[in-house]
Design an enzyme around this catalytic site. Structure first.
Site, short mmCIF file in Angstrom:
data_model
loop_
_atom_site.label_atom_id
_atom_site.label_comp_id
_atom_site.label_asym_id
_atom_site.label_seq_id
_atom_site.Cartn_x
_atom_site.Cartn_y
_atom_site.Cartn_z
N ASP A 22 -49.20 30.55 46.36
CA ASP A 22 -50.31 29.96 45.61
C ASP A 22 -49.99 28.52 45.21
O ASP A 22 -48.88 28.03 45.40
CB ASP A 22 -50.61 30.80 44.37
CG ASP A 22 -51.18 32.17 44.71
OD1 ASP A 22 -51.82 32.29 45.78
OD2 ASP A 22 -50.98 33.11 43.93
N TYR A 30 -38.33 37.15 45.94
CA TYR A 30 -38.82 36.06 45.09
C TYR A 30 -37.93 35.94 43.87
O TYR A 30 -37.34 36.92 43.42
CB TYR A 30 -40.25 36.33 44.62
CG TYR A 30 -41.33 36.11 45.64
CD1 TYR A 30 -42.00 34.89 45.73
CD2 TYR A 30 -41.71 37.13 46.51
CE1 TYR A 30 -43.01 34.68 46.66
CE2 TYR A 30 -42.72 36.94 47.45
CZ TYR A 30 -43.36 35.71 47.51
OH TYR A 30 -44.36 35.52 48.43
#
Length: 253
Positions: free
Chosen positions: A53, A113
């Site tokens: 994003d 992540y």
């Protein structure tokens, strides 16, 4: 005749509206497409291992693309030329040929992540860490993180109205590390839903602040309702840092 290549890169997401091409906004995919197309003098469209994003970074990202007349391509020289052509915040690490059916997204076995929180205001971390001044119970947050292993449906942590066909994921690792002046959350899974990591972090912070107990954390997951989870944390503290693939994808040409 075409040859498929995997390309390994890293990028700082601050100046980009995420990875994927979109109208009226600059993205990493768009910049990389333009660079490759210009250098190779043919239209090149890269396919990424996933979507990040706006503002999200990647210290390790994989993409693939097809080139005509593959035998004329020298990977090391192309990496060098790309890095000369690309802006400072996108760097190509390596590039190698793979079998024609290899796919950076669908062949990925796991992704990892990390989310970074700085405890003190630090101008040198303003684009890579979220500044969080509240006192957090890291031990309790780690207890809650371990509960993620008991579940596979993470609808409660998924962005609404996505094109995902399933919200089933297998989480392999989820833990917080207190490094003194910063907190780092590391999470690995076979796949992630849109906004999933940022929603998990936001909900775990609710636990760390004492606003949500362990039973309540489980109830959030079991409700399969995004509105019951915590607020998504800002994107600029999030990094995609590793992707795992099966052996045998690389091709010698």
């Amino acid at each position: 005749m075409t040859q498929r290549y995997f390309i390994q890169l890293s990028y700082k997401g601050t100046n980009y509206h995420g990875w994927q091409v979109q109208p009226n906004a600059i993205t990493v995919q768009e910049v990389l497409n333009k660079a490759l197309s210009t250098i190779m003098n043919q239209e090149v469209n890269v396919v990424g291992c996933g979507r990040t994003d706006t503002g999200v970074h990647a210290s390790d990202f994989m993409a693939h693309f097809d080139l005509n007349e593959a035998r004329d391509v020298e990977a090391e020289k192309l990496v060098f030329r790309l890095n000369r052509f690309l802006p400072y915040d996108i760097a190509v690490k390596s590039m190698f040929p793979v079998h024609s059916e290899a796919h950076t997204r669908f062949d990925a076995l796991a992704r990892t992540y990390q989310y970074f929180i700085t405890k003190d205001k630090n101008p040198f971390r303003s684009e890579s860490h979220w500044n969080m001044t509240h006192q957090l119970d890291v031990a309790k947050m780690n207890e809650a993180a371990k509960l993620l292993f008991n579940y596979e449906d993470f609808t409660s942590f998924s962005k609404l109205h996505t094109d995902s066909k399933t919200n089933i994921c297998k989480i392999y690792k989820a833990e917080w590390e207190d490094r003194g002046d910063e907190l780092v959350f590391t999470v690995s899974a076979d796949r992630f839903l849109r906004n999933m990591v940022r929603a998990i972090v936001g909900t775990l912070i609710e636990v760390g602040r004492g606003k949500l107990d362990l039973a309540g954390f489980c109830q959030v997951i079991e409700s399969q309702n995004r509105s019951n989870a915590g607020t998504s944390v800002p994107g600029h503290g999030l990094f995609l840092c590793a992707i795992e693939y099966p052996k045998g994808l690389k091709k010698e040409i």
